[in-house]
Scaffold this motif. Sequence first.
Motif, PDB file in Angstrom:
ATOM      1  N   ASN A 137       0.923  -1.174   0.032  1.00  0.00           N
ATOM      2  CA  ASN A 137       0.031   0.038  -0.055  1.00  0.00           C
ATOM      3  C   ASN A 137       0.989   1.122  -0.138  1.00  0.00           C
ATOM      4  O   ASN A 137       0.529   2.413  -0.224  1.00  0.00           O
ATOM      5  CB  ASN A 137      -0.885   0.077   1.190  1.00  0.00           C
ATOM      6  CG  ASN A 137      -1.851  -1.083   1.195  1.00  0.00           C
ATOM      7  OD1 ASN A 137      -2.289  -1.533   2.549  1.00  0.00           O
ATOM      8  ND2 ASN A 137      -2.363  -1.429   0.194  1.00  0.00           N
TER       9      ASN A 137
ATOM     10  N   LEU B 220      -6.838   0.584   3.020  1.00  0.00           N
ATOM     11  CA  LEU B 220      -6.898   1.197   1.857  1.00  0.00           C
ATOM     12  C   LEU B 220      -6.875   0.691   0.430  1.00  0.00           C
ATOM     13  O   LEU B 220      -6.511   1.064  -0.428  1.00  0.00           O
ATOM     14  CB  LEU B 220      -5.592   2.444   1.914  1.00  0.00           C
ATOM     15  CG  LEU B 220      -5.692   3.270   3.243  1.00  0.00           C
ATOM     16  CD1 LEU B 220      -4.503   4.223   3.032  1.00  0.00           C
ATOM     17  CD2 LEU B 220      -7.139   4.044   3.136  1.00  0.00           C
TER      18      LEU B 220
ATOM     19  N   ASN C  35     -11.640  -2.657   1.995  1.00  0.00           N
ATOM     20  CA  ASN C  35     -11.401  -2.006   3.050  1.00  0.00           C
ATOM     21  C   ASN C  35     -10.354  -2.893   3.938  1.00  0.00           C
ATOM     22  O   ASN C  35     -10.264  -3.133   5.145  1.00  0.00           O
ATOM     23  CB  ASN C  35     -12.780  -2.027   3.812  1.00  0.00           C
ATOM     24  CG  ASN C  35     -12.497  -0.808   5.049  1.00  0.00           C
ATOM     25  OD1 ASN C  35     -11.890  -0.065   4.966  1.00  0.00           O
ATOM     26  ND2 ASN C  35     -13.270  -0.902   6.244  1.00  0.00           N
TER      27      ASN C  35
ATOM     28  N   ASP D 261      -6.010  -4.318   3.593  1.00  0.00           N
ATOM     29  CA  ASP D 261      -4.698  -3.917   3.483  1.00  0.00           C
ATOM     30  C   ASP D 261      -4.020  -4.733   2.254  1.00  0.00           C
ATOM     31  O   ASP D 261      -2.822  -4.910   2.078  1.00  0.00           O
ATOM     32  CB  ASP D 261      -3.748  -3.853   4.531  1.00  0.00           C
ATOM     33  CG  ASP D 261      -3.366  -5.361   4.901  1.00  0.00           C
ATOM     34  OD1 ASP D 261      -4.531  -6.192   4.901  1.00  0.00           O
ATOM     35  OD2 ASP D 261      -2.587  -5.363   6.057  1.00  0.00           O
TER      36      ASP D 261
END
Length: 242
Positions: A118, A205, A209, A211
Amino acid sequence: MRIIDCRSLLPALPALLAAALSAPAHANDNDDGPAGRCMLPQGTISLVEKQLATVVQSGNGGIFTPNRMWAAIVDRQGHLCSVIKTGDAWPGSRAIAIAKAFTANGFSNDALALSTANLYASTQPGGSLYGLNNSNPFDPRFLEQGTGIGRVLGGVITFGGGVALYAGGRVIGGLGVSGDSACADHAIAYRMRKLAGLGAVPKGLGPNNTDNILYSTGASPMGFEHPHCLPTDLSASQIEGN
């Protein structure tokens, strides 16, 4: 002024050299004093570790089949708890796995989970977190295989392969894996965490919703996106489903 004839020291020189060579190295040369202690229960560490041998066989994309991986675990304070590997994994990936675990733990909290995947786009030139990779540098004194357990080694890696470990709604540490493409590394870390029952993140993110890895749909990754690595990359839904 007193003048000393250095020739008078010659007979004692062999003994002085022997004493110097046998003396222990100064602590600051290669040590920072007593190591800390991993605060994760051994049962939790073993639970995560044992997933590696299974997951590398399950088709994660990447270069190797089965994948050849290093896996590292840190506790919430960043102490290195475990480093293991499967197959003839690249020696240089050991430090990367440790740094990925440290990064995922260090930049996740009880409100938001951030995998190292991310963090890719925002740490590129022009991104809002550009320069993050220069923070918390890895301690090079512990590059040697077999060193560093119980210490905080640091390191920041901002491509796939690191995830935070969650239990009871809180971060308890981080898991990092390295040894293949960044996309395959992410898939393996994500799957290991899920199989260990430590993947209930509060918010993310990435897709749905979480990771999980969010692949870029344009020429340049933006926001919290990560580029594709190889045609064999697993989709986020494939990673989540296994």
